[in-house]
Design a protein around this motif. Structure first.
Motif, short mmCIF file in Angstrom:
data_model
loop_
_atom_site.label_atom_id
_atom_site.label_comp_id
_atom_site.label_asym_id
_atom_site.label_seq_id
_atom_site.Cartn_x
_atom_site.Cartn_y
_atom_site.Cartn_z
N GLU A 1 9.07 24.80 -40.32
CA GLU A 1 8.02 25.32 -40.67
C GLU A 1 7.41 26.31 -39.42
O GLU A 1 6.12 26.51 -39.21
N ILE B 1 3.83 15.72 -42.24
CA ILE B 1 4.74 16.32 -43.04
C ILE B 1 5.92 16.80 -42.45
O ILE B 1 7.32 16.35 -42.61
N GLY B 2 5.86 17.35 -41.18
CA GLY B 2 6.73 17.87 -40.11
C GLY B 2 7.31 16.56 -39.65
O GLY B 2 8.60 16.76 -39.31
N GLU C 1 -1.76 22.22 -35.67
CA GLU C 1 -0.62 21.06 -35.75
C GLU C 1 -0.58 20.36 -34.59
O GLU C 1 -0.15 19.16 -34.79
N ARG D 1 0.72 27.36 -41.29
CA ARG D 1 2.04 26.35 -40.92
C ARG D 1 2.86 26.47 -41.94
O ARG D 1 4.41 26.58 -41.39
N MET D 2 2.63 26.66 -43.01
CA MET D 2 3.64 26.84 -44.17
C MET D 2 4.69 27.93 -44.06
O MET D 2 5.85 28.07 -44.17
N TRP E 1 -0.25 18.45 -42.11
CA TRP E 1 0.97 19.18 -41.83
C TRP E 1 1.84 18.43 -40.69
O TRP E 1 3.10 18.59 -41.03
N SER E 2 1.40 18.13 -39.84
CA SER E 2 2.01 17.25 -38.65
C SER E 2 2.83 16.09 -39.22
O SER E 2 3.85 15.94 -38.95
N ALA F 1 -6.15 19.76 -42.14
CA ALA F 1 -4.80 20.49 -42.57
C ALA F 1 -3.80 20.31 -41.49
O ALA F 1 -2.51 19.88 -41.81
N GLY G 1 2.76 30.75 -48.36
CA GLY G 1 1.79 30.27 -47.24
C GLY G 1 0.85 31.50 -46.83
O GLY G 1 -0.27 31.29 -46.91
N PHE H 1 -3.15 25.22 -43.43
CA PHE H 1 -2.02 24.66 -44.10
C PHE H 1 -0.91 25.88 -44.66
O PHE H 1 0.11 25.82 -44.35
#
Length: 355
Positions: A160, A142-143, A255, A315-316, A139-140, A135, A96, A312
């Motif tokens: 994350e 994915i979370g 996010e 957050r990673m 990412w949200s 992003a 990240g 991204f």
């Protein structure tokens, strides 16, 4: 209101420092000017003193930032022992952080300075913002999927990054259960006080060395000298400690914004970001000399791609250049040292390749 006021303090500090400017950031990663690095070093040194004092006096009880684990270590190999434990625990921080550095070298922005760019009126900032918001949405999403999987399997997963204040207790328990050192001084066997003194000495020496490569006249043309600029950012950290009892960090807001698309309404970090934009706008309006000397032409494609990468990647890694780079270093977090090293290392490599 405290989030807005804290954000305004950060936005004003970044604007006065001039380090929001894309050319200052881009020139750092082509190693032609060290204004950004000098400002960062001073901000980290000042913030470390403040955070150490607040922790020692029990004004705050903030845990170190835990590792960001993506689970790639297990998927890349059938045997977890084939990869170093530091990699499997911190792969999110390293990958990240590298993504953030590359994105900064492309766009001339990080999550915090991007918001200041919007307030001051940097044109490329709007393209960067588009990539950053995208992003946040991805990412949200994915979370959400990861949280559903965790709930369905009843498995505890290192996720994350957690909200600094509302999740501090949960992070503390996770950190305790891991049984591994989370701070650099614990890993090296130093006391916190001794390590802080050594760390401050290293930062001062690096600051002196960076001065030789800093274009002081260019920095002053945008605002205050880099060493004073770093202290201004550290002062914003003090505001955050006093008003919120937590430390600075900008990437979580993206996010939260992304979560709005999926029906998750969270506002605390968004309010901080609104304050940051407002603080930058108000100071630049009051002192027009702080506005960009030149508006560096960063192409829309680079800006959008870089904007996506900085958010991204942040957050990673569980934090950005402020969350890990200033706040996390102040807590002596191993994860933050690794993230910052990956950010500046990959940022420099990318800058040299495309510069």
């Amino acid at each position: 209101m405290n989030n807005i006021l804290t954000g305004a303090a950060m936005g004003a500090a970044l604007t006065a420092a001039g380090v929001y400017a894309p050319d200052i950031i881009l020139s750092q990663f082509t190693f032609t000017d060290y204004t950004m690095f000098q400002t960062f070093l001073t901000a980290a040194a000042g913030s470390t003193v403040l955070v150490t004092a607040s922790q020692t006096l029990n004004l705050t009880n903030l845990p170190p930032r835990g590792p960001s684990t993506l689970g790639l270590g297990l998927s890349l190999s059938s045997s977890s022992s084939s990869l170093p434990s530091w990699w499997t625990r911190h792969e999110g921080n390293i990958l990240g952080g590298a993504l953030v550095g590359a994105g900064m070298a492309l766009s001339g922005a990080c999550p915090g300075t991007l918001l200041a760019q919007l307030g001051v009126g940097v044109k490329s900032g709007w393209h960067t913002m588009a990539g950053a918001v995208l992003a946040g949405v991805v990412w949200s999403w994915i979370g959400r999927r990861r949280r559903r999987r965790v709930r369905s399997q009843s498995v505890v997963v290192v996720k994350e990054g957690m909200r600094d204040k509302s999740k501090a207790g949960e992070r503390k328990e996770e950190n305790k259960e891991s049984g591994e050192a989370l701070t650099v001084y614990e890993a090296l066997g130093f006391s916190r006080g001794v390590f802080v003194v050594l760390f401050e000495a290293v930062l001062v020496l690096a600051l002196i060395a960076a001065t030789q490569y800093t274009n002081a006249s260019a920095a002053r043309a945008r605002g205050i000298p880099p060493y004073l600029a770093g202290l201004a950012i550290a002062a914003a950290q003090l505001v955050s400690i006093v008003l919120r009892g937590s430390l600075l960090g900008a990437s979580t807001a993206f996010e939260e914004l992304g979560g709005w698309v999926w029906g998750v309404r969270e506002y605390s970090n968004v309010l901080f970001s609104v304050g940051l934009v407002g603080g930058a706008w108000l100071l630049s309006l009051t002192v027009p000399a702080l506005r960009p000397v030149t508006d560096v032409a960063v192409s829309p494609l680079r800006s959008v791609l870089g904007g996506f990468m900085i958010v991204f990647g942040s957050r990673m890694a569980g934090g950005c250049t402020s969350g890990h780079g200033i706040s996390g270093l102040s807590l002596m977090s191993i994860s933050s040292f690794l993230t910052a090293a990956a950010t500046f290392g990959m940022g420099g490599l990318t800058g040299l390749l495309i510069g």
